[in-house]
Design an enzyme around this catalytic site. Structure first.
Site, mmCIF file in Angstrom:
data_model
loop_
_atom_site.group_PDB
_atom_site.id
_atom_site.type_symbol
_atom_site.label_atom_id
_atom_site.label_comp_id
_atom_site.label_asym_id
_atom_site.label_seq_id
_atom_site.Cartn_x
_atom_site.Cartn_y
_atom_site.Cartn_z
ATOM 1 N N SER A 27 24.511 37.430 33.426
ATOM 2 C CA SER A 27 25.477 36.459 32.890
ATOM 3 C C SER A 27 26.573 37.286 32.232
ATOM 4 C CB SER A 27 24.798 35.560 31.851
ATOM 5 O OG SER A 27 23.714 34.882 32.444
ATOM 6 N N THR A 54 32.454 24.886 35.677
ATOM 7 C CA THR A 54 31.697 23.637 35.841
ATOM 8 C C THR A 54 30.282 23.881 36.359
ATOM 9 O OG1 THR A 54 33.685 22.338 36.150
ATOM 10 C CG2 THR A 54 31.681 21.431 37.095
ATOM 11 N N THR A 102 36.219 26.586 39.064
ATOM 12 C CA THR A 102 37.043 26.475 40.267
ATOM 13 C C THR A 102 38.541 26.469 39.966
ATOM 14 O OG1 THR A 102 36.942 24.060 40.181
ATOM 15 C CG2 THR A 102 35.263 25.186 41.503
ATOM 16 N N ASP A 103 38.905 26.221 38.697
ATOM 17 C CA ASP A 103 40.333 26.044 38.397
ATOM 18 C C ASP A 103 41.180 27.275 38.733
ATOM 19 O OD1 ASP A 103 39.728 23.509 37.576
ATOM 20 O OD2 ASP A 103 40.059 23.855 35.441
ATOM 21 N N SER A 148 37.310 28.572 33.569
ATOM 22 C CA SER A 148 38.007 29.634 34.307
ATOM 23 C C SER A 148 39.474 29.772 33.935
ATOM 24 C CB SER A 148 37.840 29.440 35.810
ATOM 25 O OG SER A 148 38.567 28.331 36.275
#
Ligand code: DAS
Length: 329
Positions: free
Chosen positions: A56, A18, A94-95, A62
Site C-alpha cells: 500500500s 474509489t 480514476t480521476d 487521485s
C-alpha cells in the site's frame, strides 16, 4: 521469473481512489480506506495465478496525487521488476488515471507490463467493479503478449494504451475511452487479446530536476489575455493551451503566444477530445499556420493534459528542444 511453484511473480500496489473507498470511513460519503491487502480479499483467484508481493504505497484520491509521489511509485515498481517480478499492477483513483498512466509510461524502461486500474463504484456499492478490474488487470499483466507495450490501463475488460486513454464520462461504468483509435485490446476469458503488435516505444530518463512548472490554460469564447500574460511573470517554464477545434486561439491570444513562444516552449492542443491538431489548413490569425510561424508547437494527437506531462518531463530532462519530435501527428 517463474518460481519453483511454477507461478510467475506479480507485484501489486495501491495508491487510493474509489477502488479503495468505503462508506463510514470518518465522515459523509465514501473515502479512501482499504489497504492493498484488503482490496485483494475479494479476488482470491489472484493467489492461484501468481506469487504476489503486495504494497500500500499511499491512500489518496487521485486528484491529490502529484509528480513527486509518482516518482516514488515508479521507483518501487522498477525495484520490483529488477528483483524478478514478471509484471506490476497499480490500483488508483480514476480521476487522474489518464495522466498518471502517461507519466509512468514515458519513464517505464522495461518490457515487463505495468498495468493500472481503478473502479467507478466504491467497495460499499452493490456491483462494485474494483475486484473485477483488479482481476482483469492481473490477467493482462500476466499475458505474454502484453510485454513491450509500456503502461496499460485496464478498465471494464478493455485494455487502453497510456498515450490515448481518457476518462470520458464522470460516473458511467464505461468511462474509459481511447478516442480515435479505440482500446488496444480486450480481456477475453482471462487473457489480453490485442488488435495490433506493440508500437515502438521511446522512453525518457528520470528527470534531473522536479521544480519546473508547466501551465495549462483552456481557450474559450471571449477570454481576456490576463491569465495568459501572467504565465510569463509567474515563473512557469512551459505552457500548454487547450485550443479550440483543430488547435486554434483568438487573435488576441495569438499575439500573446507570439511573445511567449520565443521565451518558453508553448504547445497548442485541441480541447475537443478527439482527433489531431491541424498543421496546414487554416490561415487566420490564431490558427495553426500563424501559431507555428510564431514558434508554437502543435500537439498532434496528444490531449492538453498529456502535453503538460510530456513538457514537464522534457524540461526535467533538459530535452525541451526535442519537443516537436515527441508530439505524434
Ligand atoms: N472518482 C474517484 C475514482 O474514480 C476518485 C479518485 O480518482 O480518486 O477513483
Amino acid at each position: 521469473m517463474i518460481e519453483h511453484s511454477g507461478l510467475p511473480r506479480l507485484s501489486i500496489a495501491s495508491l487510493g481512489g474509489t477502488v479503495s473507498m468505503q462508506a463510514g470511513a470518518g465522515g459523509p460519503g465514501v473515502r479512501p480506506s482499504l489497504s492493498c491487502e484488503q482490496q485483494l480479499f475479494q479476488v482470491p483467484q489472484l493467489r492461484e495465478m501468481a506469487l504476489l508481493n503486495v504494497a500500500s504505497l499511499c491512500l489518496v484520491p487521485s486528484a491529490s496525487l502529484g509528480f513527486a509521489p509518482l516518482l516514488d511509485v515508479l521507483a518501487w515498481a522498477r525495484r520490483e521488476v529488477e528483483r524478478g517480478a514478471h509484471a506490476v499492477v497499480l490500483t488508483q483513483g480514476t480521476d487522474s488515471l489518464e495522466e498518471t498512466a502517461y507519466f509512468l509510461d514515458l519513464l517505464w524502461p522495461f518490457d515487463a507490463p505495468l498495468v493500472m486500474t481503478g473502479a467507478m463504484r466504491s467497495a460499499s456499492q452493490p456491483g462494485n467493479d474494483g475486484p473485477a478490474n483488479l482481476l482483469a488487470a492481473a490477467q493482462v499483466a500476466l499475458t505474454q503478449s502484453s510485454r513491450g507495450r509500456g503502461v496499460l490501463v485496464v478498465m471494464n475488460d478493455q485494455v487502453h494504451g497510456a498515450a490515448r486513454v481518457r476518462k470520458a464520462a464522470s460516473l458511467a461504468m464505461e468511462a474509459f475511452k481511447s478516442p480515435g483509435s479505440g482500446p488496444v485490446g480486450e480481456v477475453i476469458e482471462g487473457l489480453a487479446a490485442y488488435r495490433h503488435p506493440p508500437d515502438r516505444r521511446e522512453v525518457l530518463p528520470l528527470p534531473g530536476r522536479t521544480d519546473q512548472r508547466v501551465a495549462l490554460l483552456e481557450a474559450c469564447l471571449d477570454a481576456d489575455t490576463a491569465l495568459l500574460q501572467a504565465v510569463a511573470t509567474l515563473g512557469y517554464e512551459g505552457l500548454v493551451i487547450a485550443g479550440f477545434g483543430a488547435g486554434h486561439v483568438s487573435g488576441s491570444w495569438s499575439d500573446v503566444l507570439g511573445h511567449l513562444a520565443p521565451t518558453m516552449p508553448v504547445i497548442v492542443a485541441s480541447r475537443t477530445g478527439k482527433g489531431p491538431t491541424a498543421r496546414a489548413t487554416y490561415g487566420f490569425s490564431g490558427a495553426e499556420i500563424d501559431l507555428q510561424q510564431k514558434g508554437v508547437c502543435m500537439a498532434g494527437q496528444l490531449c492538453p493534459r498529456k502535453c503538460r506531462i510530456l513538457l514537464w518531463l522534457l524540461i526535467g530532462t533538459d530535452r525541451q528542444h526535442d519537443l516537436q519530435a515527441w508530439l505524434p501527428t
